[in-house]
Design a protein around this motif. Structure first.
Motif, short mmCIF file in Angstrom:
data_model
loop_
_atom_site.label_atom_id
_atom_site.label_comp_id
_atom_site.label_asym_id
_atom_site.label_seq_id
_atom_site.Cartn_x
_atom_site.Cartn_y
_atom_site.Cartn_z
N MET A 78 0.82 -1.21 0.00
CA MET A 78 0.00 0.00 0.00
C MET A 78 0.87 1.27 0.00
N THR A 79 1.89 1.30 0.82
CA THR A 79 2.72 2.50 0.87
C THR A 79 3.50 2.65 -0.43
N ALA A 80 3.97 1.55 -1.00
CA ALA A 80 4.66 1.62 -2.30
C ALA A 80 3.70 2.09 -3.39
N PHE A 81 2.47 1.59 -3.33
CA PHE A 81 1.46 1.97 -4.33
C PHE A 81 1.17 3.46 -4.25
N MET A 82 1.02 4.00 -3.04
CA MET A 82 0.64 5.41 -2.90
C MET A 82 1.75 6.35 -3.36
N ARG A 83 3.00 5.88 -3.26
CA ARG A 83 4.07 6.75 -3.77
C ARG A 83 4.44 6.40 -5.22
N GLY A 84 3.69 5.47 -5.83
CA GLY A 84 3.91 5.15 -7.24
C GLY A 84 5.25 4.50 -7.51
N ASP A 85 5.69 3.67 -6.58
CA ASP A 85 7.02 3.06 -6.64
C ASP A 85 6.91 1.65 -7.24
N VAL A 86 7.14 1.55 -8.54
CA VAL A 86 6.94 0.27 -9.25
C VAL A 86 7.80 -0.85 -8.70
N PRO A 87 9.13 -0.67 -8.55
CA PRO A 87 9.94 -1.79 -8.04
C PRO A 87 9.49 -2.27 -6.66
N ALA A 88 9.12 -1.33 -5.78
CA ALA A 88 8.69 -1.72 -4.43
C ALA A 88 7.33 -2.42 -4.47
N VAL A 89 6.45 -1.99 -5.38
CA VAL A 89 5.17 -2.70 -5.56
C VAL A 89 5.43 -4.13 -6.02
N LEU A 90 6.27 -4.26 -7.06
CA LEU A 90 6.52 -5.60 -7.63
C LEU A 90 7.18 -6.53 -6.62
N ALA A 91 8.00 -5.96 -5.71
CA ALA A 91 8.70 -6.78 -4.71
C ALA A 91 7.74 -7.47 -3.74
N THR A 92 6.51 -6.95 -3.65
CA THR A 92 5.54 -7.56 -2.72
C THR A 92 4.75 -8.69 -3.38
N TYR A 93 4.91 -8.88 -4.69
CA TYR A 93 4.19 -9.92 -5.43
C TYR A 93 5.02 -11.19 -5.58
N ALA A 94 4.34 -12.33 -5.56
CA ALA A 94 4.94 -13.59 -5.98
C ALA A 94 5.12 -13.59 -7.50
N GLU A 95 5.99 -14.46 -8.01
CA GLU A 95 6.23 -14.55 -9.46
C GLU A 95 4.94 -14.78 -10.24
N ASP A 96 4.05 -15.58 -9.67
CA ASP A 96 2.79 -15.89 -10.34
C ASP A 96 1.63 -15.02 -9.84
N GLY A 97 1.95 -13.91 -9.20
CA GLY A 97 0.94 -13.04 -8.61
C GLY A 97 -0.06 -12.54 -9.66
N VAL A 98 -1.33 -12.41 -9.24
CA VAL A 98 -2.40 -11.97 -10.14
C VAL A 98 -3.12 -10.79 -9.51
N LEU A 99 -3.34 -9.75 -10.32
CA LEU A 99 -4.08 -8.56 -9.92
C LEU A 99 -5.43 -8.54 -10.65
N MET A 100 -6.50 -8.37 -9.88
CA MET A 100 -7.83 -8.17 -10.45
C MET A 100 -8.32 -6.81 -10.00
N ALA A 101 -8.51 -5.89 -10.96
CA ALA A 101 -8.80 -4.49 -10.63
C ALA A 101 -9.75 -3.92 -11.68
#
Lengths: 137, 137
Positions: free
Chosen positions: B21-44
């Motif tokens: 959430m904090t990475a998302f709010m500052r628009g930090d792509v690498p930090a956002v991606l670091a919280t996902y698993a390799e097979d992570g899925v986003l539904m939005a």
């Protein structure tokens, strides 16, 4: 890769989700509620989280009175993660009609269902999030 | 009530979500991606399901280029369901600004995160659904 220490009941998980979907499309409140656990939670574009069967029983009738859903769900993924938990992802597409004014729009949803095995062995919806893409331009 | 046959790591599950959430709010792509698993899925609400880290790495930069998010998340529920799976529910509220035209709207989201423990012991986002309520009238 870990070996599983539980029986694979993924077909039963998917069956509960399809029961929910078919009940939802025909606007059948009792059949919809039967697929939820007592503490089931719905997260949807309609408002705040709907928490527990009492709240769910209050929300679905109003939804079905307002909107006629004509959507086709496709199961994208089923994974049982333990003896008594698992999840199902679906993608749903079709039309919905505002019953007040007859307006029909094409729309798509993505659904994520968390299911839990009940004491009686039934897989019930414990947490459910649906996110809407569209109406299409 | 079953006794748990695993250590309670619910604090670590919540910590991963707050990192996201904090990475998302500052628009930090690498930090956002670091919280996902390799097979992570986003539904939005932005479109079809985003499946796997490669697709996620393509989608988040465009999202952050288009929208400035200024939202405050509240953790509603954290539950570890097995030694290596669990989920977190949050409710998020605030404003978002369309960078192209400067339009700012108040909005709310409900989030459901499924997390899985990685081989290194980190809890990573495996499946994530976010549903939008609003903009408010």
């Amino acid at each position: 890769m870990m070996s599983k220490d539980f029986n694979d009941e993924s077909a039963a998980l998917a069956a509960t989700v399809m029961e929910y979907m078919t009940a939802f499309m025909r606007g059948d409140v009792p059949a919809v509620l039967a697929t939820y656990a007592e503490d089931g939670v719905l997260m949807a574009p309609i408002g705040p989280a709907v928490e527990g069967k009492k709240q769910l029983a209050e929300v679905y009738p109003g939804l079905f009175a307002a909107v006629d859903f004509n959507l086709v769900p496709k199961v994208k993924e089923v994974l049982q993660t333990s003896a008594d938990w698992g999840f199902v992802r679906t993608a749903t597409e079709g039309t919905q009609t505002n019953k007040a004014n007859g307006d029909t729009v094409r729309t798509r949803y993505l659904e994520l269902f968390l299911l839990r095995k009940s004491a009686t062995g039934a897989w019930l919806i414990a947490r459910y999030s649906t996110t809407q893409n569209g109406p299409e331009a």
